[in-house]
Scaffold this motif. Structure first.
Motif, PDB file in Angstrom:
ATOM      1  N   UNK A 170       0.847  -1.192   0.000  1.00 42.34           N
ATOM      2  CA  UNK A 170       0.000   0.000   0.000  1.00 42.34           C
ATOM      3  C   UNK A 170       0.881   1.240   0.000  1.00 42.34           C
ATOM      4  N   UNK A 171       0.321   2.330  -0.539  1.00 43.20           N
ATOM      5  CA  UNK A 171       1.069   3.592  -0.529  1.00 43.20           C
ATOM      6  C   UNK A 171       1.312   4.079   0.887  1.00 43.20           C
ATOM      7  N   UNK A 172       0.346   3.824   1.780  1.00 40.03           N
ATOM      8  CA  UNK A 172       0.467   4.250   3.177  1.00 40.03           C
ATOM      9  C   UNK A 172       0.101   3.058   4.071  1.00 40.03           C
ATOM     10  N   UNK A 173       1.102   2.278   4.451  1.00 40.18           N
ATOM     11  CA  UNK A 173       0.874   1.092   5.277  1.00 40.18           C
ATOM     12  C   UNK A 173       0.248   1.468   6.608  1.00 40.18           C
ATOM     13  N   UNK A 174       0.600   2.638   7.151  1.00 41.73           N
ATOM     14  CA  UNK A 174       0.105   3.031   8.476  1.00 41.73           C
ATOM     15  C   UNK A 174      -1.413   3.168   8.510  1.00 41.73           C
ATOM     16  N   UNK A 175      -2.055   3.328   7.332  1.00 39.49           N
ATOM     17  CA  UNK A 175      -3.506   3.477   7.287  1.00 39.49           C
ATOM     18  C   UNK A 175      -4.234   2.142   7.184  1.00 39.49           C
ATOM     19  N   UNK A 176      -3.498   1.051   6.988  1.00 34.14           N
ATOM     20  CA  UNK A 176      -4.115  -0.256   6.744  1.00 34.14           C
ATOM     21  C   UNK A 176      -4.345  -1.004   8.056  1.00 34.14           C
ATOM     22  N   UNK A 177      -5.512  -1.611   8.168  1.00 30.93           N
ATOM     23  CA  UNK A 177      -5.830  -2.491   9.288  1.00 30.93           C
ATOM     24  C   UNK A 177      -6.358  -3.802   8.713  1.00 30.93           C
ATOM     25  N   UNK A 178      -6.049  -4.901   9.406  1.00 27.35           N
ATOM     26  CA  UNK A 178      -6.459  -6.225   8.953  1.00 27.35           C
ATOM     27  C   UNK A 178      -7.391  -6.836   9.992  1.00 27.35           C
ATOM     28  N   UNK A 179      -8.566  -7.298   9.533  1.00 29.34           N
ATOM     29  CA  UNK A 179      -9.521  -7.974  10.422  1.00 29.34           C
ATOM     30  C   UNK A 179      -9.549  -9.462  10.085  1.00 29.34           C
ATOM     31  N   UNK A 180      -9.600 -10.288  11.114  1.00 27.39           N
ATOM     32  CA  UNK A 180      -9.760 -11.731  10.935  1.00 27.39           C
ATOM     33  C   UNK A 180     -11.041 -12.133  11.654  1.00 27.39           C
ATOM     34  N   UNK A 181     -11.957 -12.773  10.907  1.00 29.94           N
ATOM     35  CA  UNK A 181     -13.244 -13.155  11.465  1.00 29.94           C
ATOM     36  C   UNK A 181     -13.523 -14.625  11.188  1.00 29.94           C
ATOM     37  N   UNK A 182     -14.333 -15.232  12.047  1.00 27.75           N
ATOM     38  CA  UNK A 182     -14.779 -16.603  11.856  1.00 27.75           C
ATOM     39  C   UNK A 182     -16.259 -16.660  12.206  1.00 27.75           C
ATOM     40  N   UNK A 183     -17.060 -17.116  11.255  1.00 29.13           N
ATOM     41  CA  UNK A 183     -18.517 -17.201  11.437  1.00 29.13           C
ATOM     42  C   UNK A 183     -19.104 -15.860  11.876  1.00 29.13           C
ATOM     43  N   UNK A 184     -18.572 -14.782  11.309  1.00 27.14           N
ATOM     44  CA  UNK A 184     -19.088 -13.453  11.610  1.00 27.14           C
ATOM     45  C   UNK A 184     -18.587 -12.841  12.893  1.00 27.14           C
ATOM     46  N   UNK A 185     -17.783 -13.591  13.670  1.00 25.90           N
ATOM     47  CA  UNK A 185     -17.255 -13.077  14.932  1.00 25.90           C
ATOM     48  C   UNK A 185     -15.793 -12.689  14.773  1.00 25.90           C
ATOM     49  N   UNK A 186     -15.407 -11.590  15.384  1.00 26.96           N
ATOM     50  CA  UNK A 186     -14.035 -11.090  15.257  1.00 26.96           C
ATOM     51  C   UNK A 186     -13.060 -11.973  16.028  1.00 26.96           C
TER      52      UNK A 186
END
Length: 226
Positions: A170-186
């Motif tokens: 990404x051009x700006x890594x600091x703005x990126x967030x990654x979510x991991x979910x299972x069956x709709x739950x974080x």
């Protein structure tokens, strides 16, 4: 003595329960970069031997700090903002190889102890399911600074865990967030490493997960089966 304390910075020290080994962090020259963890033995005459750098299996080009040996097991805990960090400093552990007394199989202690914020000073106790550490995680009151947390945990079943990792471009890594979910739950929210774009999530094996990378405008979603 002078070979342990130098004109550079020595931040943190741990002496084993039997008093025969020392682990400490220092930013002296000749290491892998930043703060590294050093190790030395006590000699028969009671003095400390010359410290040695623990090498690139433990130390990275970034900072390694807060080493502490488990009081009843040969497991070294430390914090690092290198390796496969979730963001900022994470807590890692590495068991001693009894065959040659080496430390090579470094593992991230995982969520929810580690977060995208700084997690440091993990102190296990002789009681096998109790530890303490400091974290700068934000709470509901949005307080800032480090707080001390007490942890009650089960012994990890490493053979039932899986690792999800990737590198974000990404051009700006600091703005990126990654979510991991299972069956709709974080399962967790992760911050890619600010230099490499790498993120790592440790999850239970045998499941299906949805991984979403977002910069606040665009979302990229992938399904992962472990």
């Amino acid at each position: 003595p002078s070979e342990i304390n130098t004109q550079y910075e020595e931040n943190y020290v741990c002496v084993t329960e039997d008093g025969q080994e020392m682990f400490f962090s220092s930013n002296r020259p000749g290491g892998q970069g930043g703060y590294d963890i050093f190790h030395c033995y006590r000699l028969p005459n009671g003095e400390w031997a010359k410290p040695t750098n623990m090498g690139d299996a433990v130390n990275t080009e970034y900072d390694e700090d807060c080493p502490i040996m488990h009081p009843t097991k040969r497991i070294l805990y430390f914090s690092s903002n290198g390796h496969n960090t979730m963001g900022g400093f994470d807590i890692f552990f590495v068991p001693e190889n009894p065959a040659d007394s080496s430390y090579t199989a470094v593992m991230n202690i995982g969520y929810p102890i580690n977060t995208p914020d700084d997690d440091l000073y993990f102190v296990p106790t002789a009681q096998k399911d109790m530890a303490y550490y400091a974290s700068i995680k934000w709470n509901d009151k949005q307080s800032s600074g480090f707080d001390i947390y007490e942890v009650e945990y089960d012994e990890p079943e490493v053979d039932k865990m899986a690792v999800i990792c990737s590198n974000i471009l990404a051009d700006d890594i600091s703005a990126v967030r990654v979510r991991v979910e299972q069956n709709g739950e974080s399962i967790g929210r992760f911050v890619p490493h600010r230099q490499t774009g790498r993120f790592v999530a440790i999850v239970e094996a045998g499941g299906e997960y949805v991984v979403t990378a977002s910069d606040g405008v665009n979302d990229i979603e992938r399904k992962v089966v472990t």
